[in-house]
Enzyme design. Structure first.
Site, short mmCIF file in Angstrom:
data_model
loop_
_atom_site.label_atom_id
_atom_site.label_comp_id
_atom_site.label_asym_id
_atom_site.label_seq_id
_atom_site.Cartn_x
_atom_site.Cartn_y
_atom_site.Cartn_z
N GLY A 199 8.24 -0.97 0.82
CA GLY A 199 7.87 -0.88 1.60
C GLY A 199 8.53 -1.82 2.23
O GLY A 199 9.12 -2.54 2.27
N ALA A 200 7.85 -1.98 3.77
CA ALA A 200 8.30 -3.14 4.72
C ALA A 200 6.89 -3.15 6.24
O ALA A 200 6.90 -2.55 6.44
CB ALA A 200 9.72 -2.75 5.86
N ASP A 201 7.45 -4.48 6.52
CA ASP A 201 6.59 -4.88 7.98
C ASP A 201 6.72 -4.49 8.96
O ASP A 201 6.26 -3.83 10.14
CB ASP A 201 6.13 -6.17 7.78
CG ASP A 201 5.39 -6.29 6.55
OD1 ASP A 201 4.53 -5.81 6.75
OD2 ASP A 201 5.73 -7.09 5.45
N GLY A 258 7.58 -8.69 3.03
CA GLY A 258 6.67 -10.31 2.74
C GLY A 258 5.40 -10.52 3.23
O GLY A 258 4.34 -11.45 3.09
N GLY A 259 4.64 -9.34 3.47
CA GLY A 259 3.35 -9.46 3.92
C GLY A 259 2.58 -9.24 3.18
O GLY A 259 1.37 -9.93 2.58
N SER A 268 1.04 -1.05 -0.29
CA SER A 268 0.31 0.07 0.17
C SER A 268 0.96 1.32 0.20
O SER A 268 0.42 1.83 -1.00
CB SER A 268 -1.28 0.02 1.08
OG SER A 268 -0.13 -0.12 2.47
N THR A 269 2.11 0.93 0.62
CA THR A 269 2.85 2.22 0.62
C THR A 269 3.59 2.79 -0.74
O THR A 269 3.86 3.63 -1.08
CB THR A 269 4.30 2.08 1.83
OG1 THR A 269 3.35 1.77 3.06
CG2 THR A 269 4.37 3.72 2.34
N LYS A 305 5.91 1.34 12.08
CA LYS A 305 6.66 0.79 10.94
C LYS A 305 8.31 0.05 12.07
O LYS A 305 8.56 -0.87 12.14
CB LYS A 305 7.24 0.22 9.93
CG LYS A 305 5.48 0.31 9.11
CD LYS A 305 5.12 -1.19 9.34
CE LYS A 305 4.15 -1.03 8.21
NZ LYS A 305 4.56 -0.51 6.39
N GLU A 333 11.60 -8.97 -3.98
CA GLU A 333 11.56 -7.76 -3.49
C GLU A 333 13.14 -7.96 -3.29
O GLU A 333 13.75 -7.06 -3.52
CB GLU A 333 10.90 -7.48 -2.18
CG GLU A 333 9.56 -6.94 -2.99
CD GLU A 333 8.52 -7.35 -0.90
OE1 GLU A 333 7.16 -6.26 -2.09
OE2 GLU A 333 8.93 -7.36 -0.83
O1 LIG Z 1 7.26 -6.40 1.61
C1 LIG Z 1 6.00 -6.45 1.57
C2 LIG Z 1 5.17 -6.97 0.29
O2 LIG Z 1 5.64 -7.80 -0.05
C3 LIG Z 1 5.73 -5.20 1.83
O3 LIG Z 1 6.00 -3.70 1.16
C4 LIG Z 1 4.76 -4.64 3.18
O4 LIG Z 1 4.28 -5.69 3.89
C5 LIG Z 1 4.34 -3.63 3.38
O5 LIG Z 1 3.25 -3.22 3.02
P1 LIG Z 1 2.75 -1.70 3.88
O6 LIG Z 1 3.28 -0.47 2.67
O7 LIG Z 1 0.73 -2.39 2.53
O8 LIG Z 1 2.39 -2.08 4.86
#
Ligand SMILES: O=C(CO)[C@H](O)[C@H](O)COP(=O)(O)O
Length: 209
Positions: A77-79, A90-91, A25-26, A116, A98
């Site tokens: 982005g990242a979790d 990997g969310g 989403s980011t 995060k 990636e």
């Molecule tokens: O690693 C990812 C996808 O595999 C995303 O970068 C991670 O899940 C963050 O997602 P969001 O920007 O929706 O919070």
């Protein structure tokens, strides 16, 4: 805040370059802001079918990584992100592509909101992409290491594989755990980006090098 971080990442984009683009989403905000750069970049390398569709929709050519070669910039982005710019990703189940694009990029800029940020990685369940027939084997190996793997039932990655989300990990040695889990037969990719962390993190629109 995600949008602010995404828009700030534009300052790293180089004229005439190919941009590595992550997933989520980011990143969706980043792709939207990249629309203004459509005529100033050569194109993008995408980490997922989802991002490919969004890029094509706004008229940005999506290139094959093998043809593009090394990239100056990867934005994703990242979790979770710790103080050393090490990440859990990997969310969105796109971790393998990636990680490949991150490995091929000179600069990896991670765009997140403050929620995060963590001191120790592991509160967010660690995604591990596995070859489907090895799911139970990998799960047993991870359980033997103290993790609690949960199959993300119903999710198939863009590579045709499955995801285990590993709970109950307090990741005090991210590089060591990444290396260790990578050794398990049947593991495709571990969602720990520690051996190759981000080079810069943008939090709520502020650049933290
Ligand atoms: O690693 C990812 C996808 O595999 C995303 O970068 C991670 O899940 C963050 O997602 P969001 O920007 O929706 O919070």
């Amino acid at each position: 805040m995600k949008k602010r971080s995404a828009e700030r990442a534009l300052q790293f984009v180089e004229e005439g370059s190919v941009v590595g683009v992550g997933t989520g989403s980011t990143v969706k905000y980043f792709i939207e802001s990249l629309a203004g750069w459509r005529d100033r970049i050569e194109g993008a390398v995408s980490s997922s079918d989802q991002s490919t569709a969004l890029l094509k929709k706004i008229g940005i050519p999506v290139l094959d990584l093998n043809a593009a070669g090394q990239l100056p910039l990867y934005v994703d982005g990242a979790d979770e992100c710790d103080g050393h710019r090490r990440l859990i990703k990997g969310g969105g189940a796109a971790l393998t592509r990636e990680k490949i694009i991150a490995a091929c990029s000179q600069r990896f800029v991670c765009i997140i909101d403050a929620a995060k940020q963590v001191n120790v990685l592991g509160k967010f369940p660690l995604p591990v992409e596995v070859i489907p027939m090895a799911r139970s084997h990998v799960a047993r190996q991870i359980a033997a290491r103290g993790g609690q793997p949960v199959w993300r039932d119903g999710v198939v990655t863009d590579n045709g594989n499955w995801i285990l989300d590993v709970h109950n990990l307090e990741i005090v040695d991210p590089v060591g755990l990444e290396r260790d889990l990578n050794q398990i037969v049947g593991v495709v990719t571990v969602g720990l980006f520690a051996a190759r962390p981000a080079d810069a993190v943008i939090v709520d629109g502020e650049v933290r090098a």
